[in-house]
Design an enzyme around this catalytic site. Sequence first.
Site, PDB file in Angstrom:
ATOM      1  N   LYS A 186       0.823  -1.211   0.000  1.00  0.00           N
ATOM      2  CA  LYS A 186       0.000   0.000   0.000  1.00  0.00           C
ATOM      3  C   LYS A 186       0.865   1.272   0.000  1.00  0.00           C
ATOM      4  O   LYS A 186       2.077   1.205   0.149  1.00  0.00           O
ATOM      5  CB  LYS A 186      -0.938  -0.020   1.217  1.00  0.00           C
TER       6      LYS A 186
HETATM    7  C1  LIG Z   1      -9.609  -2.908  -2.020  1.00  0.00           C
HETATM    8  C2  LIG Z   1      -9.068  -3.573  -0.785  1.00  0.00           C
HETATM    9  N1  LIG Z   1      -9.871  -3.749   0.266  1.00  0.00           N
HETATM   10  C3  LIG Z   1      -9.448  -4.313   1.399  1.00  0.00           C
HETATM   11  C4  LIG Z   1      -8.148  -4.768   1.526  1.00  0.00           C
HETATM   12  C5  LIG Z   1      -7.763  -5.470   2.794  1.00  0.00           C
HETATM   13  O1  LIG Z   1      -6.722  -4.849   3.473  1.00  0.00           O
HETATM   14  P1  LIG Z   1      -5.708  -5.720   4.360  1.00  0.00           P
HETATM   15  O2  LIG Z   1      -4.832  -6.487   3.430  1.00  0.00           O
HETATM   16  O3  LIG Z   1      -4.965  -4.692   5.152  1.00  0.00           O
HETATM   17  O4  LIG Z   1      -6.514  -6.593   5.219  1.00  0.00           O
HETATM   18  C6  LIG Z   1      -7.275  -4.606   0.451  1.00  0.00           C
HETATM   19  C7  LIG Z   1      -5.870  -5.008   0.520  1.00  0.00           C
HETATM   20  O5  LIG Z   1      -5.245  -5.839   0.607  1.00  0.00           O
HETATM   21  C8  LIG Z   1      -7.743  -4.009  -0.740  1.00  0.00           C
HETATM   22  O6  LIG Z   1      -6.933  -3.860  -1.790  1.00  0.00           O
END
Ligand SMILES: Cc1ncc(COP(=O)(O)O)c(C=O)c1O
Length: 388
Positions: A186
């Site tokens: 990210k």
């Molecule tokens: C669009 C989107 N939503 C939710 C997430 C979930 O985030 P995390 O990986 O921090 O749980 C991600 C990323 O991985 C994502 O790209």
Amino acid sequence: MTFARTEFLPFSRPAIDQDDIDGVVEVLKSGWITTGPRTAEFEEAFRSYTGSLHACSLNSGTAGMHLVLMALGIGEGDEVITPSMTWGSTINMLTLLGAKPVFVDIDRYTLMVTPESVEKAVTEKTRAIIPVHYAGAPVDLEPLRGIASRHDLVLLEDAAHALGTKYGDEQIGSRGTAVFSFHAIKNITTGEGGMVVSDDEGLIEKVRILKFHGLAKDAWQRYSKRGSPQVEIITPGYKCNMTDIQASLGLTQLAKIEKMNEKRAELAALYDRHLSGIEEILHPRAPDYPHVHSHHLYIVFLDLDRVTVSRDGFLAELKKRNIGTGIHFRAVHTQEYYRTVGYGPGLLPETEWVSDRLFSLPLFPGMIEKDVCDVAGAIRDAVAAVKK
Ligand SMILES: Cc1ncc(COP(=O)(O)O)c(C=O)c1O
């Protein structure tokens, strides 16, 4: 194959500087490494950067989404409107809570839901809308706010791609409720991590309790000199708190967000230039309303009518040429589990068109112009090999 790059260019690499390392080392030496003062500092810095009223950190964006949904009481019998063109975590959390994900189609060029498709999907059972700010562009929030308020629904923004994104002049996260991710690829990372921001203090308080066993206080409040060791479980909760090691990384990363996003924007502009004129590669479009893009991803589509291979076959060609890529995302409703519970291909034509063709090119602040030239060179060379 005429293109040659000796070293593999990954799709993403975190931008970790000496200050990030120094901050983490300081925490490791401090005697307190789990949730504590650094976490509180990071929540405050993040709240201030996004302009939100309240912020609660977690160990992932997924946990943030899960706990907000729980805190809202969303579960059995409830419908939640969401795109299928997203990371599967949101859909998984809805499913695990017993709620029904109601998928709506997207605009193939912005990759985001349209207010018209969302409005059509509202029923008596709808409780919430979860739009995704895609790849760093903001979804069209005002019409969605209108729909949410007319039908008394919660608008919960998936802002995993949108740190630094603006909708008009409005910083994403400054109003309403949004969930950010600090996963390793990210725009800022804490290794893994997430943040829920909201102007609803009660909601944030519920998330805070749910993220740590359902206790009314966290470990720092129990074990620090000012704390007391007694605890009270006031509701069954989870264990998804961010640690001070992660939060330290979050603080030093957040201090560089504007600089890192500028670098992403420069690289994206270079891609636009170097990829122009390649007919087999199609480009999404930025939304036509005023916005600031955070360039989380640089996405392109392979024009399947002009080549002899599938998108996956083309990505294998790029890998042979030492270029890493990503797929953000394969439509969730086409995944194995969701096919077994009544979803599947044929449901969302625009989403499926995108899902079969899109891929993400390497984009991270440590890249240099030559890397972009190499990607473009590899694409031209691969296209020549698979052209119809
Ligand atoms: C669009 C989107 N939503 C939710 C997430 C979930 O985030 P995390 O990986 O921090 O749980 C991600 C990323 O991985 C994502 O790209």
